[in-house]
Scaffold this motif. Structure first.
Motif, PDB file in Angstrom:
ATOM      1  N   ASP A  50     -25.444 -14.074  -4.353  1.00 17.50           N
ATOM      2  CA  ASP A  50     -24.710 -14.335  -3.116  1.00 17.50           C
ATOM      3  C   ASP A  50     -23.537 -15.286  -3.341  1.00 17.50           C
ATOM      4  N   GLU A  51     -23.737 -16.281  -4.176  1.00 18.71           N
ATOM      5  CA  GLU A  51     -22.664 -17.246  -4.398  1.00 18.71           C
ATOM      6  C   GLU A  51     -21.506 -16.615  -5.162  1.00 18.71           C
ATOM      7  N   ALA A  52     -21.803 -15.756  -6.125  1.00 15.60           N
ATOM      8  CA  ALA A  52     -20.735 -15.058  -6.844  1.00 15.60           C
ATOM      9  C   ALA A  52     -19.963 -14.147  -5.892  1.00 15.60           C
ATOM     10  N   ARG A  53     -20.668 -13.487  -4.961  1.00 10.20           N
ATOM     11  CA  ARG A  53     -19.982 -12.659  -3.965  1.00 10.20           C
ATOM     12  C   ARG A  53     -19.065 -13.509  -3.100  1.00 10.20           C
ATOM     13  N   LEU A  54     -19.524 -14.721  -2.779  1.00  9.44           N
ATOM     14  CA  LEU A  54     -18.704 -15.631  -1.992  1.00  9.44           C
ATOM     15  C   LEU A  54     -17.417 -15.981  -2.738  1.00  9.44           C
ATOM     16  N   VAL A  55     -17.522 -16.315  -4.008  1.00  7.72           N
ATOM     17  CA  VAL A  55     -16.339 -16.706  -4.787  1.00  7.72           C
ATOM     18  C   VAL A  55     -15.410 -15.515  -4.993  1.00  7.72           C
ATOM     19  N   ILE A  56     -15.958 -14.326  -5.191  1.00  9.27           N
ATOM     20  CA  ILE A  56     -15.125 -13.126  -5.297  1.00  9.27           C
ATOM     21  C   ILE A  56     -14.353 -12.911  -3.996  1.00  9.27           C
ATOM     22  N   GLY A  57     -15.042 -13.074  -2.862  1.00 12.43           N
ATOM     23  CA  GLY A  57     -14.371 -12.923  -1.573  1.00 12.43           C
ATOM     24  C   GLY A  57     -13.279 -13.958  -1.367  1.00 12.43           C
ATOM     25  N   LEU A  58     -13.542 -15.195  -1.751  1.00  7.88           N
ATOM     26  CA  LEU A  58     -12.523 -16.241  -1.634  1.00  7.88           C
ATOM     27  C   LEU A  58     -11.329 -15.932  -2.524  1.00  7.88           C
ATOM     28  N   SER A  59     -11.574 -15.391  -3.702  1.00  6.94           N
ATOM     29  CA  SER A  59     -10.480 -14.990  -4.581  1.00  6.94           C
ATOM     30  C   SER A  59      -9.647 -13.887  -3.949  1.00  6.94           C
ATOM     31  N   GLU A  60     -10.295 -12.982  -3.222  1.00  5.52           N
ATOM     32  CA  GLU A  60      -9.572 -11.870  -2.585  1.00  5.52           C
ATOM     33  C   GLU A  60      -8.672 -12.360  -1.457  1.00  5.52           C
ATOM     34  N   VAL A  61      -9.167 -13.294  -0.618  1.00  7.80           N
ATOM     35  CA  VAL A  61      -8.304 -13.789   0.458  1.00  7.80           C
ATOM     36  C   VAL A  61      -7.165 -14.645  -0.110  1.00  7.80           C
ATOM     37  N   LEU A  62      -7.408 -15.328  -1.215  1.00  4.86           N
ATOM     38  CA  LEU A  62      -6.325 -16.039  -1.889  1.00  4.86           C
ATOM     39  C   LEU A  62      -5.289 -15.036  -2.402  1.00  4.86           C
ATOM     40  N   GLY A  63      -5.749 -13.880  -2.865  1.00  7.90           N
ATOM     41  CA  GLY A  63      -4.823 -12.828  -3.268  1.00  7.90           C
ATOM     42  C   GLY A  63      -3.990 -12.315  -2.107  1.00  7.90           C
ATOM     43  N   ASP A  64      -4.616 -12.147  -0.946  1.00  4.75           N
ATOM     44  CA  ASP A  64      -3.878 -11.706   0.247  1.00  4.75           C
ATOM     45  C   ASP A  64      -2.813 -12.729   0.634  1.00  4.75           C
ATOM     46  N   PHE A  65      -3.181 -13.998   0.595  1.00  3.51           N
ATOM     47  CA  PHE A  65      -2.229 -15.068   0.886  1.00  3.51           C
ATOM     48  C   PHE A  65      -1.082 -15.057  -0.122  1.00  3.51           C
ATOM     49  N   SER A  66      -1.406 -14.865  -1.386  1.00  6.58           N
ATOM     50  CA  SER A  66      -0.376 -14.833  -2.428  1.00  6.58           C
ATOM     51  C   SER A  66       0.634 -13.719  -2.174  1.00  6.58           C
ATOM     52  N   ARG A  67       0.165 -12.571  -1.718  1.00 10.06           N
ATOM     53  CA  ARG A  67       1.072 -11.448  -1.446  1.00 10.06           C
ATOM     54  C   ARG A  67       2.039 -11.782  -0.312  1.00 10.06           C
ATOM     55  N   ASP A  68       1.560 -12.474   0.720  1.00  9.76           N
ATOM     56  CA  ASP A  68       2.445 -12.855   1.823  1.00  9.76           C
ATOM     57  C   ASP A  68       3.490 -13.873   1.371  1.00  9.76           C
ATOM     58  N   VAL A  69       3.073 -14.829   0.554  1.00 11.34           N
ATOM     59  CA  VAL A  69       4.026 -15.820   0.053  1.00 11.34           C
ATOM     60  C   VAL A  69       5.058 -15.147  -0.852  1.00 11.34           C
ATOM     61  N   ALA A  70       4.611 -14.240  -1.704  1.00 10.29           N
ATOM     62  CA  ALA A  70       5.538 -13.527  -2.586  1.00 10.29           C
ATOM     63  C   ALA A  70       6.554 -12.727  -1.780  1.00 10.29           C
ATOM     64  N   ALA A  71       6.100 -12.076  -0.709  1.00  6.93           N
ATOM     65  CA  ALA A  71       7.016 -11.297   0.130  1.00  6.93           C
ATOM     66  C   ALA A  71       8.066 -12.198   0.761  1.00  6.93           C
ATOM     67  N   ALA A  72       7.668 -13.392   1.212  1.00 10.96           N
ATOM     68  CA  ALA A  72       8.625 -14.324   1.809  1.00 10.96           C
ATOM     69  C   ALA A  72       9.625 -14.817   0.772  1.00 10.96           C
ATOM     70  N   LEU A  73       9.165 -15.095  -0.448  1.00  5.90           N
ATOM     71  CA  LEU A  73      10.054 -15.590  -1.492  1.00  5.90           C
ATOM     72  C   LEU A  73      11.050 -14.523  -1.944  1.00  5.90           C
ATOM     73  N   ARG A  74      10.619 -13.266  -1.941  1.00  3.05           N
ATOM     74  CA  ARG A  74      11.545 -12.188  -2.350  1.00  3.05           C
ATOM     75  C   ARG A  74      12.742 -12.089  -1.414  1.00  3.05           C
ATOM     76  N   ARG A  75      12.568 -12.489  -0.169  1.00  2.00           N
ATOM     77  CA  ARG A  75      13.659 -12.373   0.799  1.00  2.00           C
ATOM     78  C   ARG A  75      14.658 -13.527   0.704  1.00  2.00           C
ATOM     79  N   LEU A  76      14.336 -14.530  -0.093  1.00  2.92           N
ATOM     80  CA  LEU A  76      15.239 -15.674  -0.231  1.00  2.92           C
ATOM     81  C   LEU A  76      16.290 -15.389  -1.299  1.00  2.92           C
ATOM     82  N   PRO A  77      17.497 -15.892  -1.121  1.00  6.88           N
ATOM     83  CA  PRO A  77      18.557 -15.629  -2.107  1.00  6.88           C
ATOM     84  C   PRO A  77      18.349 -16.441  -3.376  1.00  6.88           C
TER      85      PRO A  77
END
Length: 202
Positions: A169-196
């Motif tokens: 269960d704890e490993a599943r928790l850490v995998i899930g936390l890694s996935e939401v961190l990945g989702d956050f990373s994608r949003d930040v990357a999208a915002a940075l791509r729009r900057l000059p």
């Protein structure tokens, strides 16, 4: 004296029978692990951090929440600092998503100017019972030269905990936390791509 010796022996026996601690670490998005070609882009230099954490998360143990009650497991812990682990994986994710090796994670000994800095306040980064994981974060992209904020957002991410018999269960928790961190990373990357890109020399 005898009673004290018995109590001491009982305490030692209890310690001997206690389960050993397990240690966990966040992991980057899957594409990072499978990539074989080197990073090529260097359009921007990005600084990450510092991060701000609530005290109830800034601890060695994994945290789950059941309503208003926190479940903190003494025997399932982060392998190091959660702050450092979050920044490390966030940096790896952004380096891949932006195809950019110029990601500087705070604190760093490298004395190099950055085009933009991303700061974040982590509000929630935990399991919710045995059902899902949640990341809620306020984040800002700043221009260090003009000393102003260019992007200000508060975003939330949720992922269900994958039911599988292959990991605990704890490993599943850490995998899930890694996935939401990945989702956050994608949003930040999208915002940075729009900057000059900046014309300021590095």
């Amino acid at each position: 004296m005898v009673s004290l010796m018995v109590l001491a022996w009982a305490g030692l026996a209890g310690c001997a029978s206690s389960p050993s601690a397990q240690f966990y670490t966040l992991v980057p998005i899957a594409e990072v692990e499978t990539r074989s070609d080197p990073l090529a882009g260097d359009r921007l230099s990005i600084g990450l951090g510092p991060l701000a954490w609530p005290l109830f998360l800034d601890r060695p143990q994994l945290v789950r929440r059941d309503g208003v009650r926190l479940r903190i497991d003494e025997f399932h812990r982060w392998g190091g600092s959660l702050n450092d682990d979050f920044l490390r994986v966030w940096g790896e994710n952004l380096a891949y998503l932006l195809d950019n090796s110029r990601i500087l994670v705070y604190p760093t000994e490298i004395r190099s100017p950055v085009d933009y800095r991303v700061l974040a306040e982590i509000l929630t980064f935990e399991g919710r019972g045995d059902q899902e994981v949640v990341l809620k974060v306020r984040w800002v992209v700043t221009d260090p030269y003009l000393e102003r904020a260019l992007v200000i957002r508060e975003t939330s991410y949720r992922r269900p905990l994958t039911m599988t018999g292959e990991v605990d269960d704890e490993a599943r928790l850490v995998i899930g936390l890694s996935e939401v961190l990945g989702d956050f990373s994608r949003d930040v990357a999208a915002a940075l791509r729009r900057l000059p890109a900046r014309s300021v020399p590095h």
